[in-house]
Design an enzyme around this catalytic site. Structure first.
Site, short mmCIF file in Angstrom:
data_model
loop_
_atom_site.label_atom_id
_atom_site.label_comp_id
_atom_site.label_asym_id
_atom_site.label_seq_id
_atom_site.Cartn_x
_atom_site.Cartn_y
_atom_site.Cartn_z
CE1 TYR A 224 8.71 -22.46 44.71
CE2 TYR A 224 7.67 -20.99 46.28
CZ TYR A 224 8.53 -22.03 46.00
OH TYR A 224 9.21 -22.62 47.02
CD GLU B 224 13.44 -21.60 49.96
OE1 GLU B 224 13.64 -20.48 50.47
OE2 GLU B 224 12.33 -21.96 49.54
CD1 TRP C 273 9.47 -17.01 46.06
CD2 TRP C 273 11.56 -17.59 46.58
NE1 TRP C 273 9.64 -18.34 45.74
CE2 TRP C 273 10.92 -18.71 46.04
CE3 TRP C 273 12.89 -17.71 46.96
CZ2 TRP C 273 11.55 -19.94 45.89
CZ3 TRP C 273 13.53 -18.95 46.81
CH2 TRP C 273 12.85 -20.04 46.28
#
Length: 185
Positions: free
Chosen positions: A19, A41, A49
């Site tokens: 990512y 998000e 995350w």
């Protein structure tokens, strides 16, 4: 070669490293990809995350590849399906926000031609101004979510450490990106 602090020492096949290297801070133009990033998000709120990145493919499948029109048309049966899907985050407020926000993006597309154009019509703004604008339009969008969404999609300056090899790359991508709002004729 130094990496951002959270990425140092991670193997190349680690979800965070992938990512970081391929997506984080890269300017996004596609409304579908912008919507996907917003939903991810929002779902990260209160969680790691890492959890979201590991479930990203499940999210894509559950939310019909983030086709905005499909998500905007979800019924109560779709809500129930999502809330019973162990592969994603089963939070009613977050699921409802995804559907509501898809509906809002469709309205923005009608007025501005695209979600991207709506963002660009407000560009540039401070973080605080962005949060106010997003809160008027969308659900489940606080300061951290809006900030991460705009940074991760390239609309705010890169959060990469200056000695990270991705910093210069992202800054160049942002320099080449057309941040001007264009009305459709």
């Amino acid at each position: 070669m130094s990496y951002c602090t959270f990425c140092q020492g991670l193997p190349e096949d680690n979800v965070h490293r992938i990512y970081h290297d391929k997506y984080y801070g890269h300017p996004i133009e596609s409304d579908r990809e912008l919507f996907e990033r917003l939903v991810l998000e929002i779902n990260q709120a209160g969680l790691s995350w890492d959890t979201i990145l590991k479930k990203q493919e499940n999210f894509r499948e559950a939310f019909d590849e983030f086709v905005i029109e499909k998500v905007a048309a979800y019924t109560e049966q779709d809500r129930s399906r999502l809330l019973n899907n162990a592969g994603i985050i089963r939070n009613k407020l977050k699921v409802n926000a995804a559907i509501h926000n898809a509906q809002q993006i469709i309205e923005l597309q009608k007025e501005f031609g695209s979600f991207k154009n709506w963002i660009l019509s407000h560009y540039p703004k401070s973080k605080e101004e962005w949060v106010k604008i997003f809160k008027k339009q969308f659900k489940f969008v606080g300061g951290e979510i809006v900030n991460e969404f705009l940074q991760s999609s390239g609309y705010l300056p890169t959060p990469h450490d200056k000695d990270c090899p991705k910093y210069a790359e992202i800054e160049q991508l942002r320099a080449d990106f057309d941040f001007s709002f264009k009305t459709s004729s």
